[in-house]
Write a protein that holds these residues in place. Structure first.
Motif, PDB file in Angstrom:
ATOM      1  N   SER A 139     -36.542 -51.624 -57.205  1.00  9.20           N
ATOM      2  CA  SER A 139     -35.773 -52.809 -56.805  1.00  9.20           C
ATOM      3  C   SER A 139     -36.523 -53.579 -55.726  1.00  9.20           C
ATOM      4  O   SER A 139     -37.450 -53.058 -55.092  1.00  9.20           O
ATOM      5  CB  SER A 139     -34.402 -52.383 -56.276  1.00  9.20           C
ATOM      6  OG  SER A 139     -34.565 -51.710 -55.032  1.00  9.20           O
ATOM      7  N   GLU A 140     -36.118 -54.812 -55.512  1.00 10.57           N
ATOM      8  CA  GLU A 140     -36.716 -55.624 -54.445  1.00 10.57           C
ATOM      9  C   GLU A 140     -36.499 -54.963 -53.095  1.00 10.57           C
ATOM     10  O   GLU A 140     -37.379 -54.993 -52.232  1.00 10.57           O
ATOM     11  CB  GLU A 140     -36.146 -57.043 -54.450  1.00 10.57           C
ATOM     12  CG  GLU A 140     -36.712 -57.926 -55.535  1.00 10.57           C
ATOM     13  CD  GLU A 140     -38.240 -58.024 -55.492  1.00 10.57           C
ATOM     14  OE1 GLU A 140     -38.809 -58.288 -54.414  1.00 10.57           O
ATOM     15  OE2 GLU A 140     -38.867 -57.825 -56.551  1.00 10.57           O
ATOM     16  N   LYS A 141     -35.316 -54.354 -52.898  1.00 13.12           N
ATOM     17  CA  LYS A 141     -35.039 -53.657 -51.633  1.00 13.12           C
ATOM     18  C   LYS A 141     -36.035 -52.519 -51.418  1.00 13.12           C
ATOM     19  O   LYS A 141     -36.482 -52.291 -50.305  1.00 13.12           O
ATOM     20  CB  LYS A 141     -33.616 -53.102 -51.613  1.00 13.12           C
ATOM     21  CG  LYS A 141     -32.545 -54.126 -51.362  1.00 13.12           C
ATOM     22  CD  LYS A 141     -31.188 -53.441 -51.293  1.00 13.12           C
ATOM     23  CE  LYS A 141     -30.077 -54.437 -51.104  1.00 13.12           C
ATOM     24  NZ  LYS A 141     -28.763 -53.790 -51.056  1.00 13.12           N
ATOM     25  N   MET A 142     -36.360 -51.801 -52.473  1.00 12.59           N
ATOM     26  CA  MET A 142     -37.325 -50.709 -52.354  1.00 12.59           C
ATOM     27  C   MET A 142     -38.711 -51.240 -52.026  1.00 12.59           C
ATOM     28  O   MET A 142     -39.410 -50.678 -51.187  1.00 12.59           O
ATOM     29  CB  MET A 142     -37.366 -49.871 -53.632  1.00 12.59           C
ATOM     30  CG  MET A 142     -36.216 -48.938 -53.777  1.00 12.59           C
ATOM     31  SD  MET A 142     -36.425 -47.918 -55.247  1.00 12.59           S
ATOM     32  CE  MET A 142     -34.762 -47.335 -55.433  1.00 12.59           C
ATOM     33  N   LYS A 143     -39.097 -52.325 -52.680  1.00  8.40           N
ATOM     34  CA  LYS A 143     -40.405 -52.932 -52.403  1.00  8.40           C
ATOM     35  C   LYS A 143     -40.480 -53.411 -50.953  1.00  8.40           C
ATOM     36  O   LYS A 143     -41.477 -53.186 -50.268  1.00  8.40           O
ATOM     37  CB  LYS A 143     -40.668 -54.106 -53.353  1.00  8.40           C
ATOM     38  CG  LYS A 143     -40.886 -53.699 -54.801  1.00  8.40           C
ATOM     39  CD  LYS A 143     -41.023 -54.932 -55.674  1.00  8.40           C
ATOM     40  CE  LYS A 143     -41.068 -54.571 -57.147  1.00  8.40           C
ATOM     41  NZ  LYS A 143     -41.086 -55.775 -57.997  1.00  8.40           N
ATOM     42  N   GLU A 144     -39.424 -54.074 -50.492  1.00  4.79           N
ATOM     43  CA  GLU A 144     -39.387 -54.567 -49.111  1.00  4.79           C
ATOM     44  C   GLU A 144     -39.412 -53.407 -48.111  1.00  4.79           C
ATOM     45  O   GLU A 144     -40.074 -53.494 -47.078  1.00  4.79           O
ATOM     46  CB  GLU A 144     -38.131 -55.412 -48.888  1.00  4.79           C
ATOM     47  CG  GLU A 144     -38.158 -56.732 -49.610  1.00  4.79           C
ATOM     48  CD  GLU A 144     -36.804 -57.440 -49.615  1.00  4.79           C
ATOM     49  OE1 GLU A 144     -35.881 -57.016 -48.881  1.00  4.79           O
ATOM     50  OE2 GLU A 144     -36.681 -58.434 -50.367  1.00  4.79           O
ATOM     51  N   THR A 145     -38.705 -52.331 -48.418  1.00  6.78           N
ATOM     52  CA  THR A 145     -38.664 -51.167 -47.527  1.00  6.78           C
ATOM     53  C   THR A 145     -40.030 -50.507 -47.459  1.00  6.78           C
ATOM     54  O   THR A 145     -40.514 -50.170 -46.370  1.00  6.78           O
ATOM     55  CB  THR A 145     -37.590 -50.164 -47.992  1.00  6.78           C
ATOM     56  OG1 THR A 145     -36.315 -50.827 -48.002  1.00  6.78           O
ATOM     57  CG2 THR A 145     -37.522 -48.964 -47.087  1.00  6.78           C
ATOM     58  N   SER A 146     -40.670 -50.343 -48.594  1.00  6.51           N
ATOM     59  CA  SER A 146     -42.011 -49.766 -48.622  1.00  6.51           C
ATOM     60  C   SER A 146     -42.972 -50.597 -47.779  1.00  6.51           C
ATOM     61  O   SER A 146     -43.736 -50.064 -46.963  1.00  6.51           O
ATOM     62  CB  SER A 146     -42.527 -49.672 -50.064  1.00  6.51           C
ATOM     63  OG  SER A 146     -43.872 -49.266 -50.084  1.00  6.51           O
ATOM     64  N   ALA A 147     -42.920 -51.905 -47.951  1.00 11.85           N
ATOM     65  CA  ALA A 147     -43.815 -52.796 -47.207  1.00 11.85           C
ATOM     66  C   ALA A 147     -43.513 -52.746 -45.710  1.00 11.85           C
ATOM     67  O   ALA A 147     -44.433 -52.711 -44.886  1.00 11.85           O
ATOM     68  CB  ALA A 147     -43.688 -54.229 -47.727  1.00 11.85           C
ATOM     69  N   ALA A 148     -42.239 -52.740 -45.345  1.00 14.24           N
ATOM     70  CA  ALA A 148     -41.868 -52.705 -43.924  1.00 14.24           C
ATOM     71  C   ALA A 148     -42.385 -51.432 -43.258  1.00 14.24           C
ATOM     72  O   ALA A 148     -42.929 -51.477 -42.148  1.00 14.24           O
ATOM     73  CB  ALA A 148     -40.351 -52.806 -43.773  1.00 14.24           C
ATOM     74  N   ILE A 149     -42.237 -50.305 -43.935  1.00  8.36           N
ATOM     75  CA  ILE A 149     -42.713 -49.037 -43.369  1.00  8.36           C
ATOM     76  C   ILE A 149     -44.235 -49.036 -43.307  1.00  8.36           C
ATOM     77  O   ILE A 149     -44.824 -48.674 -42.287  1.00  8.36           O
ATOM     78  CB  ILE A 149     -42.188 -47.837 -44.181  1.00  8.36           C
ATOM     79  CG1 ILE A 149     -40.657 -47.755 -44.080  1.00  8.36           C
ATOM     80  CG2 ILE A 149     -42.823 -46.531 -43.699  1.00  8.36           C
ATOM     81  CD1 ILE A 149     -40.024 -46.786 -45.064  1.00  8.36           C
ATOM     82  N   ALA A 150     -44.879 -49.438 -44.393  1.00 12.06           N
ATOM     83  CA  ALA A 150     -46.348 -49.425 -44.448  1.00 12.06           C
ATOM     84  C   ALA A 150     -46.964 -50.329 -43.383  1.00 12.06           C
ATOM     85  O   ALA A 150     -47.993 -49.992 -42.784  1.00 12.06           O
ATOM     86  CB  ALA A 150     -46.822 -49.842 -45.839  1.00 12.06           C
ATOM     87  N   GLN A 151     -46.343 -51.469 -43.118  1.00 11.89           N
ATOM     88  CA  GLN A 151     -46.886 -52.425 -42.150  1.00 11.89           C
ATOM     89  C   GLN A 151     -46.486 -52.119 -40.712  1.00 11.89           C
ATOM     90  O   GLN A 151     -47.015 -52.720 -39.783  1.00 11.89           O
ATOM     91  CB  GLN A 151     -46.436 -53.838 -42.526  1.00 11.89           C
ATOM     92  CG  GLN A 151     -47.022 -54.309 -43.834  1.00 11.89           C
ATOM     93  CD  GLN A 151     -46.330 -55.561 -44.370  1.00 11.89           C
ATOM     94  OE1 GLN A 151     -45.539 -56.192 -43.689  1.00 11.89           O
ATOM     95  NE2 GLN A 151     -46.628 -55.893 -45.624  1.00 11.89           N
ATOM     96  N   SER A 152     -45.580 -51.178 -40.536  1.00 12.21           N
ATOM     97  CA  SER A 152     -45.102 -50.875 -39.185  1.00 12.21           C
ATOM     98  C   SER A 152     -46.124 -50.043 -38.421  1.00 12.21           C
ATOM     99  O   SER A 152     -47.003 -49.405 -38.998  1.00 12.21           O
ATOM    100  CB  SER A 152     -43.771 -50.125 -39.240  1.00 12.21           C
ATOM    101  OG  SER A 152     -43.972 -48.775 -39.606  1.00 12.21           O
ATOM    102  N   GLU A 153     -45.954 -50.063 -37.104  1.00 16.68           N
ATOM    103  CA  GLU A 153     -46.808 -49.271 -36.225  1.00 16.68           C
ATOM    104  C   GLU A 153     -46.008 -48.147 -35.577  1.00 16.68           C
ATOM    105  O   GLU A 153     -46.472 -47.528 -34.621  1.00 16.68           O
ATOM    106  CB  GLU A 153     -47.432 -50.188 -35.176  1.00 16.68           C
ATOM    107  CG  GLU A 153     -48.338 -51.219 -35.825  1.00 16.68           C
ATOM    108  CD  GLU A 153     -48.742 -52.315 -34.871  1.00 16.68           C
ATOM    109  OE1 GLU A 153     -49.783 -52.154 -34.213  1.00 16.68           O
ATOM    110  OE2 GLU A 153     -48.009 -53.322 -34.781  1.00 16.68           O
ATOM    111  N   GLY A 154     -44.842 -47.871 -36.127  1.00 21.16           N
ATOM    112  CA  GLY A 154     -44.014 -46.782 -35.635  1.00 21.16           C
ATOM    113  C   GLY A 154     -42.608 -46.874 -36.180  1.00 21.16           C
ATOM    114  O   GLY A 154     -42.146 -47.963 -36.550  1.00 21.16           O
ATOM    115  N   LEU A 155     -41.947 -45.706 -36.250  1.00 20.88           N
ATOM    116  CA  LEU A 155     -40.588 -45.641 -36.766  1.00 20.88           C
ATOM    117  C   LEU A 155     -39.697 -44.899 -35.788  1.00 20.88           C
ATOM    118  O   LEU A 155     -40.091 -43.859 -35.250  1.00 20.88           O
ATOM    119  CB  LEU A 155     -40.540 -44.905 -38.107  1.00 20.88           C
ATOM    120  CG  LEU A 155     -41.257 -45.552 -39.273  1.00 20.88           C
ATOM    121  CD1 LEU A 155     -42.620 -44.945 -39.454  1.00 20.88           C
ATOM    122  CD2 LEU A 155     -40.443 -45.384 -40.526  1.00 20.88           C
TER     123      LEU A 155
END
Length: 182
Positions: free
Chosen positions: A58-74
């Motif tokens: 889903s688009e939500k999954m794609k956006e979540t993957s990108a947000a995590i991948a581009q982040s510098e920490g969680l």
């Protein structure tokens, strides 16, 4: 820095969400970009295949993957349910794997009781290590969450001080990892 804050409860009367919002607000006040991932809003179906193997994510999954991948920490904010973190949080996080590699993790446990979600927090530390994350050794425990906020505003100054100290430690770790990665 680009940071992800994960609100880990899907329950209708969740109180840990207020903590996640406060974490995000304080990080933004420090000049960081925050992407809030709310497991309730995301509402991913029960995991059948990880994101990389999902035929039509889903688009939500794609956006979540990108947000995590581009982040510098969680920063993971989870209530304690039956001695561990929420199932909705685990289901959401399990969709991804490579996105977490070598990312700093900060863990916030939340509880309506006296122990502040310590079991959930300790379990999440182990989980983040399994994801190849670099985990901040100290956790932020949030006991008696129902007494900390009034009309969405944090009113407990002692907790606010502990939260700021925790975030400073997390940001220090995140910056050290970022510098080491060049």
């Amino acid at each position: 820095m680009k940071l992800v804050v994960v609100s880990g409860s899907a329950r209708p009367q969740r109180q840990s969400h207020q903590v996640a919002l406060e974490v995000g607000k304080r990080l933004e006040e420090k000049g960081h970009t925050v992407h809030l991932l709310d497991v309730r809003e995301l509402n991913f179906p029960l995991l059948e295949a990880i994101f990389d193997k999902t035929p039509t994510p889903s688009e939500k999954m794609k956006e979540t993957s990108a947000a995590i991948a581009q982040s510098e920490g969680l920063l993971l904010v989870s209530p304690e349910y039956n001695g561990s973190y929420s199932g909705a949080l685990k289901n959401t996080l399990d969709y991804f794997y490579k996105e977490y590699s070598h990312k700093p993790f900060g863990i916030v446990g939340v509880s309506s009781g006296m122990l502040g979600g310590i079991n959930a927090a300790k379990s999440l530390q182990q989980y983040a290590l399994a994801l190849k994350g670099i985990v901040l050794p100290n956790v932020l425990l949030t006991p008696k969450v129902q007494t900390l906020f009034q009309e969405g505003q944090l009113i407990d100054t002692a907790y606010a001080g502990r939260l700021d100290e925790f975030l400073n430690d997390f940001l220090w770790l995140s910056q050290a990892i970022r510098a080491a990665q060049g």
